[in-house]
Design a protein around this motif. Structure first.
Motif, PDB file in Angstrom:
ATOM      1  N   ARG A 107     134.501 -24.891 -33.383  1.00 18.47           N
ATOM      2  CA  ARG A 107     133.474 -25.313 -34.330  1.00 18.47           C
ATOM      3  C   ARG A 107     133.445 -26.828 -34.441  1.00 18.47           C
ATOM      4  N   LEU A 108     134.466 -27.622 -34.815  1.00 19.94           N
ATOM      5  CA  LEU A 108     134.667 -28.955 -34.867  1.00 19.94           C
ATOM      6  C   LEU A 108     134.167 -29.721 -33.725  1.00 19.94           C
ATOM      7  N   THR A 109     134.352 -29.339 -32.519  1.00 19.25           N
ATOM      8  CA  THR A 109     133.881 -29.959 -31.414  1.00 19.25           C
ATOM      9  C   THR A 109     132.435 -30.004 -31.382  1.00 19.25           C
ATOM     10  N   ILE A 110     131.634 -28.861 -31.775  1.00 15.21           N
ATOM     11  CA  ILE A 110     130.376 -28.889 -31.763  1.00 15.21           C
ATOM     12  C   ILE A 110     129.648 -29.797 -32.841  1.00 15.21           C
ATOM     13  N   VAL A 111     130.636 -30.070 -33.984  1.00 17.82           N
ATOM     14  CA  VAL A 111     130.037 -30.938 -35.163  1.00 17.82           C
ATOM     15  C   VAL A 111     130.228 -32.289 -34.703  1.00 17.82           C
ATOM     16  N   LEU A 112     131.324 -32.798 -33.564  1.00 18.89           N
ATOM     17  CA  LEU A 112     131.422 -33.846 -33.028  1.00 18.89           C
ATOM     18  C   LEU A 112     130.312 -34.389 -32.256  1.00 18.89           C
ATOM     19  N   ALA A 113     130.043 -33.391 -31.367  1.00 18.89           N
ATOM     20  CA  ALA A 113     128.918 -33.728 -30.645  1.00 18.89           C
ATOM     21  C   ALA A 113     127.689 -33.931 -31.061  1.00 18.89           C
ATOM     22  N   ASN A 114     127.287 -33.382 -32.453  1.00 12.63           N
ATOM     23  CA  ASN A 114     126.112 -33.662 -33.195  1.00 12.63           C
ATOM     24  C   ASN A 114     126.234 -35.340 -33.658  1.00 12.63           C
ATOM     25  N   ALA A 115     127.549 -35.709 -34.052  1.00 12.36           N
ATOM     26  CA  ALA A 115     127.718 -36.982 -34.670  1.00 12.36           C
ATOM     27  C   ALA A 115     127.124 -38.012 -33.386  1.00 12.36           C
ATOM     28  N   PHE A 116     127.565 -37.834 -32.221  1.00 12.18           N
ATOM     29  CA  PHE A 116     127.081 -38.648 -31.100  1.00 12.18           C
ATOM     30  C   PHE A 116     125.784 -38.760 -31.047  1.00 12.18           C
ATOM     31  N   PHE A 117     125.116 -37.459 -30.980  1.00  9.25           N
ATOM     32  CA  PHE A 117     123.651 -37.677 -31.043  1.00  9.25           C
ATOM     33  C   PHE A 117     122.841 -38.145 -32.273  1.00  9.25           C
ATOM     34  N   LEU A 118     123.450 -38.294 -33.183  1.00  6.40           N
ATOM     35  CA  LEU A 118     123.227 -39.252 -34.524  1.00  6.40           C
ATOM     36  C   LEU A 118     123.112 -40.609 -34.002  1.00  6.40           C
ATOM     37  N   VAL A 119     124.216 -41.080 -33.694  1.00  5.28           N
ATOM     38  CA  VAL A 119     124.457 -42.643 -33.473  1.00  5.28           C
ATOM     39  C   VAL A 119     123.776 -43.096 -32.170  1.00  5.28           C
ATOM     40  N   GLY A 120     123.680 -42.365 -31.065  1.00  7.89           N
ATOM     41  CA  GLY A 120     123.135 -42.768 -29.700  1.00  7.89           C
ATOM     42  C   GLY A 120     121.635 -43.115 -29.921  1.00  7.89           C
ATOM     43  N   PRO A 121     120.991 -41.938 -30.068  1.00  9.04           N
ATOM     44  CA  PRO A 121     119.548 -42.332 -30.444  1.00  9.04           C
ATOM     45  C   PRO A 121     119.042 -43.189 -31.361  1.00  9.04           C
ATOM     46  N   LEU A 122     119.703 -43.216 -32.402  1.00  6.48           N
ATOM     47  CA  LEU A 122     119.272 -44.516 -33.634  1.00  6.48           C
ATOM     48  C   LEU A 122     119.543 -45.738 -32.932  1.00  6.48           C
ATOM     49  N   ALA A 123     120.754 -46.028 -31.955  1.00  2.63           N
ATOM     50  CA  ALA A 123     120.779 -47.221 -31.535  1.00  2.63           C
ATOM     51  C   ALA A 123     119.745 -47.807 -30.649  1.00  2.63           C
ATOM     52  N   MET A 124     119.254 -46.717 -29.750  1.00  3.28           N
ATOM     53  CA  MET A 124     118.132 -46.907 -28.913  1.00  3.28           C
ATOM     54  C   MET A 124     117.064 -47.238 -29.496  1.00  3.28           C
ATOM     55  N   ALA A 125     116.556 -46.364 -30.625  1.00  2.00           N
ATOM     56  CA  ALA A 125     115.313 -46.652 -31.265  1.00  2.00           C
ATOM     57  C   ALA A 125     115.408 -48.107 -31.853  1.00  2.00           C
ATOM     58  N   LEU A 126     116.478 -48.904 -32.436  1.00  2.00           N
ATOM     59  CA  LEU A 126     116.605 -49.904 -32.923  1.00  2.00           C
ATOM     60  C   LEU A 126     116.668 -50.992 -31.811  1.00  2.00           C
ATOM     61  N   ALA A 127     116.714 -50.913 -30.682  1.00  2.00           N
ATOM     62  CA  ALA A 127     117.155 -51.596 -29.631  1.00  2.00           C
ATOM     63  C   ALA A 127     116.241 -52.877 -29.175  1.00  2.00           C
ATOM     64  N   GLY A 128     116.524 -54.128 -29.157  1.00  2.00           N
ATOM     65  CA  GLY A 128     115.754 -55.123 -28.762  1.00  2.00           C
ATOM     66  C   GLY A 128     115.755 -55.597 -27.463  1.00  2.00           C
TER      67      GLY A 128
END
Length: 483
Positions: free
Chosen positions: A98-119
């Motif tokens: 379970r906690l491993t699945i939660v950790l995967a979701n955390a990476f999917f929050l940070v990564g795409p957000l960084a790409m959306a804001l990339a200059g």
């Protein structure tokens, strides 16, 4: 004429209940809901991998990235995912599924957000790295959890769920590409990436309401908790007891290797059955990606543009068609995996892939350079659809199902991680070389190469893979001599 009551009575008498076979037990729906919730993480994985398919058109115009940079950016997420894939086994064996699945979701929050804001390109690569780690985690843990929570009667169905959700994510990314393509160029591709951020928090919270894997609980000595989970997720109380006994037996026999320690890996060198299982897992994952599916997933618009389709809107719309065909075909695999079996579906799938790739290669060989030829474009679209359907009805989901089933418990986390690593390496190789490949040997040559690999995968399935339908996970150890 009067009828004798005693003559009619035997005809009307009810059959002896003791002579009638008992009705089959009703399938338990609770593990289905658990597997669905765990597999929702795979939607985010599919979305993040495939969103560059359409976004690359607008990124090139806005940031001026080259074909070579696009090729690397599109495919490198698969190489980055190796970090998550190789850590997922260790993490899941220590923190739990379970906690491993939660950790995967955390990476999917940070990564795409960084790409959306990339200059610029550098920050795009940073965001792609973070998302890639999440991809590796999701690829490993979702099918492992589904396999371990499911009773034997529905394991093929439930272990296919991550694949259908991956393809749902791919389809949604294509819809996002089309829906946001009308925005200003500097916003369109950013919104495409940002759209994948919103669901992560809700999914992580939902996963925490699921039960932990009973096999992981037994490995940690939490027998009472494991029994409670098995009572909830089995079709009958007797099956729950049997599953618990089988898991305890396997864990007891491998107690010195609990958690996938070094002792378990020594078996690779000493046990032929363990070596055979790992070889099957790695070879399946190699063929699944080496046959070129991700070239279509990430470069579908580019392939069709070279087949004569000129409108960006039409290209993105046809990409949605590919996504719908791919996701819809997985439903067929889910419905048939526990009825027809794994082996027949894999044979039909690899045979169909080979035929579709040969047709596609022949079209490019015969009509290279054709522009605005509606007939060639239509047949090319049909061939691509046939390829993704053939892949998704068998090889796509069942490579993961088969791999999860045959790995012994003591090696399941690490073995699944190695299989996923092979899958991602080959996906990265295919997607990071596709543009260079077709520029070097022509588009026809590229698809002929993929057809040859698909044909080799048919031979491998026919010669090396026994049927596993209906067997318990622990029974696999007898079949493959890994006990």
């Amino acid at each position: 004429m009067a009828h004798r009551p005693d003559a009619v009575a035997p005809l009307l008498a009810k059959p002896d209940a003791a002579a009638m076979p008992p009705p089959p037990p009703k399938r338990n729906k609770y593990p289905f809901f658990c597997a669905v919730l765990a597999s929702m993480t795979s939607v985010l994985m599919g979305y993040n991998v495939a969103v560059t398919s359409g976004a690359q058109i607008f990124m090139a115009e806005d940031l001026g990235v080259s074909d070579a940079q696009i090729e690397v950016l599109s495919g490198v997420i698969n190489i980055y995912s190796l970090v998550g894939a190789l850590l997922a086994g260790w993490t899941s064996d220590r923190l739990g599924r379970r906690l491993t699945i939660v950790l995967a979701n955390a990476f999917f929050l940070v990564g795409p957000l960084a790409m959306a804001l990339a200059g610029g390109y550098a920050l795009l690569m940073v965001g792609r790295f973070v998302a890639g780690v999440g991809v590796g985690y999701a690829l490993v843990i979702a099918p492992v959890y589904a396999a371990e929570i499911a009773p034997a009667s529905s394991r093929g169905l439930l272990t296919s769920l991550p694949e259908i959700f991956i393809n749902t994510g791919v389809m949604l990314s294509y819809v996002s590409n089309l829906a946001f393509s009308g925005l200003p160029v500097h916003l369109s591709w950013r919104v495409m990436f940002a759209a994948g951020v919103v669901p992560t928090v809700f999914l992580a919270a939902g996963v925490l309401t699921m039960p932990e894997s009973p096999r992981w609980l037994v490995m940690k000595g939490r027998i009472a908790e494991a029994k409670a989970v098995l009572d909830k997720t089995s079709d009958t109380p007797a099956e729950a007891e049997q599953r618990l006994l089988e898991i305890e037996d396997v864990v007891m026999n491998s107690s010195g290797n609990r958690g996938g320690g070094g002792g378990a890996w020594k078996e690779v060198a000493t046990k032929g059955g363990v070596r055979r299982v790992l070889a099957i897992v790695l070879t399946l994952q190699f063929f699944q990606q080496a046959s070129g599916i991700d070239s279509v997933v990430l470069y579908g618009p580019r392939v069709l543009a070279m087949a004569g389709v000129t409108s960006n809107t039409l290209l993105l719309s046809l990409n949605v068609l590919f996504g719908v065909s791919k996701a819809g075909s997985i439903l067929v695999a889910m419905a048939l995996a526990d009825r027809v079996g794994r082996r027949p579906l894999l044979l039909v799938s690899t045979g169909g892939m080979t035929a579709a790739l040969l047709v596609l290669g022949s079209l490019f060989a015969a009509f290279a350079g054709a522009k605005d030829d509606a007939a060639v474009a239509a047949v090319s679209v049909a061939a691509v659809v046939a390829f993704v359907v053939a892949f998704s009805v068998g090889f796509g989901p069942l490579a993961w199902v088969y791999s999860s089933e045959i790995l012994p418990l003591r090696l399941r986390g690490q073995g699944a991680g190695l299989g996923t690593a092979m899958n991602r390496i080959m996906s990265g190789v295919v997607t990071m070389t596709f543009i260079s490949l077709y520029q070097g040997i022509t588009m026809a040559g590229a698809f002929y190469l993929y057809a040859a690999i698909a044909a080799a995968s048919f031979v491998f399935v026919y010669a090396c893979l026994p049927e596993t339908r209906g067997r318990s996970l622990e029974d696999m150890e007898e079949l493959f001599h890994t006990k």
